[in-house]
Write a protein that holds these residues in place. Structure first.
Motif, PDB file in Angstrom:
ATOM      1  N   ALA A  43       0.479  29.793  93.257  1.00  0.00           N
ATOM      2  CA  ALA A  43      -0.682  30.583  93.115  1.00  0.00           C
ATOM      3  C   ALA A  43      -0.786  31.607  91.920  1.00  0.00           C
ATOM      4  CB  ALA A  43      -0.609  31.664  94.393  1.00  0.00           C
ATOM      5  N   ALA A  44       0.345  32.065  91.211  1.00  0.00           N
ATOM      6  CA  ALA A  44       0.234  32.814  90.270  1.00  0.00           C
ATOM      7  C   ALA A  44      -0.167  31.769  88.881  1.00  0.00           C
ATOM      8  CB  ALA A  44       1.623  33.327  89.783  1.00  0.00           C
ATOM      9  N   MET A  45       0.270  30.465  89.049  1.00  0.00           N
ATOM     10  CA  MET A  45      -0.175  29.621  87.837  1.00  0.00           C
ATOM     11  C   MET A  45      -1.689  29.321  88.028  1.00  0.00           C
ATOM     12  SD  MET A  45       3.061  27.388  87.105  1.00  0.00           S
ATOM     13  CE  MET A  45       3.362  26.807  88.940  1.00  0.00           C
ATOM     14  N   GLU A  46      -2.168  29.220  89.312  1.00  0.00           N
ATOM     15  CA  GLU A  46      -3.489  28.894  89.514  1.00  0.00           C
ATOM     16  C   GLU A  46      -4.283  29.825  89.069  1.00  0.00           C
ATOM     17  OE1 GLU A  46      -3.531  27.947  93.676  1.00  0.00           O
ATOM     18  OE2 GLU A  46      -2.454  26.226  93.504  1.00  0.00           O
ATOM     19  N   LYS A  47      -3.943  31.192  89.172  1.00  0.00           N
ATOM     20  CA  LYS A  47      -4.564  32.429  88.470  1.00  0.00           C
ATOM     21  C   LYS A  47      -4.746  32.211  86.929  1.00  0.00           C
ATOM     22  CE  LYS A  47      -5.917  34.365  92.457  1.00  0.00           C
ATOM     23  NZ  LYS A  47      -7.395  34.396  92.755  1.00  0.00           N
ATOM     24  N   GLY A  48      -3.725  31.408  86.434  1.00  0.00           N
ATOM     25  CA  GLY A  48      -4.147  31.459  84.959  1.00  0.00           C
ATOM     26  C   GLY A  48      -2.601  32.143  84.257  1.00  0.00           C
ATOM     27  N   ALA A  49      -1.450  32.521  84.980  1.00  0.00           N
ATOM     28  CA  ALA A  49      -0.217  32.954  84.394  1.00  0.00           C
ATOM     29  C   ALA A  49       0.541  31.796  83.935  1.00  0.00           C
ATOM     30  CB  ALA A  49       0.448  33.880  85.467  1.00  0.00           C
ATOM     31  N   LYS A  50       1.503  31.997  82.995  1.00  0.00           N
ATOM     32  CA  LYS A  50       2.388  31.169  82.807  1.00  0.00           C
ATOM     33  C   LYS A  50       3.614  31.659  83.445  1.00  0.00           C
ATOM     34  CE  LYS A  50       0.275  28.797  79.627  1.00  0.00           C
ATOM     35  NZ  LYS A  50      -0.189  27.405  79.618  1.00  0.00           N
ATOM     36  N   PHE A  51       4.508  30.542  83.996  1.00  0.00           N
ATOM     37  CA  PHE A  51       5.546  30.692  85.020  1.00  0.00           C
ATOM     38  C   PHE A  51       7.000  30.064  84.206  1.00  0.00           C
ATOM     39  CE2 PHE A  51       8.284  30.830  88.726  1.00  0.00           C
ATOM     40  CZ  PHE A  51       7.949  31.865  89.124  1.00  0.00           C
ATOM     41  N   VAL A  52       7.577  30.973  83.753  1.00  0.00           N
ATOM     42  CA  VAL A  52       8.913  30.933  82.878  1.00  0.00           C
ATOM     43  C   VAL A  52      10.122  31.031  83.597  1.00  0.00           C
ATOM     44  CG1 VAL A  52       9.912  31.381  80.658  1.00  0.00           C
ATOM     45  CG2 VAL A  52       7.376  31.542  80.744  1.00  0.00           C
ATOM     46  N   LEU A  53      10.911  30.074  84.136  1.00  0.00           N
ATOM     47  CA  LEU A  53      12.486  30.109  84.175  1.00  0.00           C
ATOM     48  C   LEU A  53      13.080  30.458  83.225  1.00  0.00           C
ATOM     49  CD1 LEU A  53      12.408  26.957  86.388  1.00  0.00           C
ATOM     50  CD2 LEU A  53      11.505  28.968  87.192  1.00  0.00           C
ATOM     51  N   SER A  54      13.890  31.757  83.597  1.00  0.00           N
ATOM     52  CA  SER A  54      14.587  32.302  82.416  1.00  0.00           C
ATOM     53  C   SER A  54      15.898  32.670  82.980  1.00  0.00           C
ATOM     54  CB  SER A  54      13.935  33.791  82.046  1.00  0.00           C
ATOM     55  OG  SER A  54      14.722  34.199  81.276  1.00  0.00           O
ATOM     56  N   SER A  55      16.972  31.619  82.356  1.00  0.00           N
ATOM     57  CA  SER A  55      18.296  31.373  83.145  1.00  0.00           C
ATOM     58  C   SER A  55      19.324  31.252  81.948  1.00  0.00           C
ATOM     59  CB  SER A  55      18.172  30.258  83.924  1.00  0.00           C
ATOM     60  OG  SER A  55      19.513  29.890  84.576  1.00  0.00           O
ATOM     61  N   GLY A  56      20.542  31.449  82.603  1.00  0.00           N
ATOM     62  CA  GLY A  56      21.760  31.210  81.885  1.00  0.00           C
ATOM     63  C   GLY A  56      21.947  29.572  81.793  1.00  0.00           C
ATOM     64  N   ARG A  57      21.256  28.948  82.851  1.00  0.00           N
ATOM     65  CA  ARG A  57      21.480  27.463  82.852  1.00  0.00           C
ATOM     66  C   ARG A  57      21.166  26.522  81.800  1.00  0.00           C
ATOM     67  NH1 ARG A  57      21.059  25.551  89.279  1.00  0.00           N
ATOM     68  NH2 ARG A  57      21.581  27.335  90.153  1.00  0.00           N
ATOM     69  N   MET A  58      21.944  25.464  81.761  1.00  0.00           N
ATOM     70  CA  MET A  58      21.243  24.424  80.652  1.00  0.00           C
ATOM     71  C   MET A  58      20.056  23.866  81.105  1.00  0.00           C
ATOM     72  SD  MET A  58      24.231  21.603  81.735  1.00  0.00           S
ATOM     73  CE  MET A  58      25.244  22.441  82.572  1.00  0.00           C
ATOM     74  N   PRO A  59      19.246  23.056  80.326  1.00  0.00           N
ATOM     75  CA  PRO A  59      18.132  22.537  80.583  1.00  0.00           C
ATOM     76  C   PRO A  59      18.096  21.476  81.914  1.00  0.00           C
ATOM     77  CG  PRO A  59      18.110  22.585  78.335  1.00  0.00           C
ATOM     78  CD  PRO A  59      19.479  22.886  78.747  1.00  0.00           C
ATOM     79  N   GLY A  60      19.157  20.815  81.812  1.00  0.00           N
ATOM     80  CA  GLY A  60      19.327  19.798  82.905  1.00  0.00           C
ATOM     81  C   GLY A  60      19.840  20.451  84.279  1.00  0.00           C
ATOM     82  N   ALA A  61      19.895  21.711  84.322  1.00  0.00           N
ATOM     83  CA  ALA A  61      20.349  22.336  85.624  1.00  0.00           C
ATOM     84  C   ALA A  61      19.077  22.938  86.007  1.00  0.00           C
ATOM     85  CB  ALA A  61      21.348  23.359  85.568  1.00  0.00           C
ATOM     86  N   LEU A  62      18.053  22.973  85.128  1.00  0.00           N
ATOM     87  CA  LEU A  62      16.740  23.690  85.549  1.00  0.00           C
ATOM     88  C   LEU A  62      15.703  22.573  86.010  1.00  0.00           C
ATOM     89  CD1 LEU A  62      16.370  26.575  82.949  1.00  0.00           C
ATOM     90  CD2 LEU A  62      16.956  26.779  85.381  1.00  0.00           C
ATOM     91  N   ARG A  63      15.927  21.609  85.611  1.00  0.00           N
ATOM     92  CA  ARG A  63      14.520  20.514  85.577  1.00  0.00           C
ATOM     93  C   ARG A  63      14.280  20.349  87.009  1.00  0.00           C
ATOM     94  NH1 ARG A  63      17.312  16.492  83.199  1.00  0.00           N
ATOM     95  NH2 ARG A  63      16.616  17.515  81.105  1.00  0.00           N
ATOM     96  N   ALA A  64      15.197  20.386  87.950  1.00  0.00           N
ATOM     97  CA  ALA A  64      14.877  19.879  89.426  1.00  0.00           C
ATOM     98  C   ALA A  64      13.936  21.112  89.960  1.00  0.00           C
ATOM     99  CB  ALA A  64      15.961  19.641  90.146  1.00  0.00           C
ATOM    100  N   PHE A  65      14.394  22.373  89.608  1.00  0.00           N
ATOM    101  CA  PHE A  65      13.613  23.395  90.218  1.00  0.00           C
ATOM    102  C   PHE A  65      12.253  23.582  89.253  1.00  0.00           C
ATOM    103  CE2 PHE A  65      18.176  25.102  90.455  1.00  0.00           C
ATOM    104  CZ  PHE A  65      18.276  24.940  92.110  1.00  0.00           C
TER     105      PHE A  65
END
Length: 275
Positions: free
Chosen positions: A33-55
């Motif tokens: 819903a936030a993205m549909e309103k025009g916001a960018k949604f950024v996952l910000s984590s200690g995880r590596m890229p491969g551990a974020l891809r599914a989410f």
């Protein structure tokens, strides 16, 4: 008049993910819903890229992810790297050797994955958490690093982390940023690495003003990001040390209660998110 929020940066473990380490239907719906309103949604984590891809795929994020506690900004779908601050190899080896001398179990993140000294229950638990398999070297990590890693991770008991964290922070003061990301994890990254630094780079790529940013977090490794963003929410499940680190932090309901979703829903209803 307050600017509308155009970028939402969200920590993962203990923040966006619930107590079972999963995304709930309500959380995914709020992010969309936030993205549909025009916001960018950024996952910000200690995880590596491969551990974020599914989410990232489950949410359908519309911006690159901040990985390795700010060590890299990566499009986890294409692999494009926008920003990168690896740990210098000599420093990484020094950190690894110090940890090994203290009989601590460590991982080093190299080549898009991570290396582990032996396979044990800690390895298995981390593989379950990240869904990324370790490369087991059957030896000392310090002797098997041949490139500058994105981070060195120490895995221990909460009590063990409490004991060794200040020792390591003092030992490498001015050389590395060493912080607790979860109760049982210590992250060791380059001294210039932080989620705030990565986001500062990203907003210039995206053409967004800092006054248009919002962040959510729960850990010590989120503090720089929370202090950097224009508006900041600390999860109610965070420690008091994080919740009260700044008098401008607001408290979101816990990750057990879809706290991030609750705040986003409220901000959308107030017309505060979007272009």
């Amino acid at each position: 008049m307050m600017k509308k929020i155009r970028l939402i940066a969200v920590d993962m473990d203990g923040t966006l993910l619930n107590h079972e380490g999963k995304l709930t239907e309500r959380t995914v719906k709020a992010a969309k819903a936030a993205m549909e309103k025009g916001a960018k949604f950024v996952l910000s984590s200690g995880r590596m890229p491969g551990a974020l891809r599914a989410f990232a795929g489950e949410i359908g994020v519309n911006a690159p992810c901040v990985c390795f506690n700010g060590g890299a900004v990566v499009d986890v779908f294409t692999g494009e790297v926008y920003y990168k601050t690896p740990v210098p190899l000599d420093l990484a080896k020094d950190i690894a050797r110090e940890a090994e001398s203290m009989n601590l179990y460590i991982h080093a993140f190299v080549g898009g994955g991570y290396i582990a000294p032996v396979y044990n229950e800690k390895t298995a638990a981390y593989e379950r958490l990240t869904t990324v398999k370790a490369t087991v070297v059957n030896g000392k990590v310090s002797e098997h690093m041949t490139e500058a890693p994105m981070k060195v991770l120490i895995l221990d008991t909460p009590e063990g982390v409490e004991k060794v964290l200040p020792v390591l922070q003092e030992k490498f003061m001015g050389r590395a940023a060493i912080m607790r990301s979860q109760k049982h994890l210590i992250e060791c990254v380059d001294k210039n690495t932080s989620k705030a630094g990565a986001l500062e780079h990203l907003i210039h790529v995206l053409g967004i003003d800092k006054e248009e940013t919002l962040s959510f977090g729960d850990g010590q490794n989120d503090l720089e990001m929370l202090k950097w963003s224009s508006e900041s929410y600390v999860m109610d499940n965070a420690s008091d040390a994080v919740k009260y680190a700044s008098d401008r932090f607001k408290i979101a309901p816990s990750n057990r209660e879809d706290g991030v979703a609750q705040v986003i829903e409220q901000l959308i209803s107030e017309g505060r998110i979007g272009e």
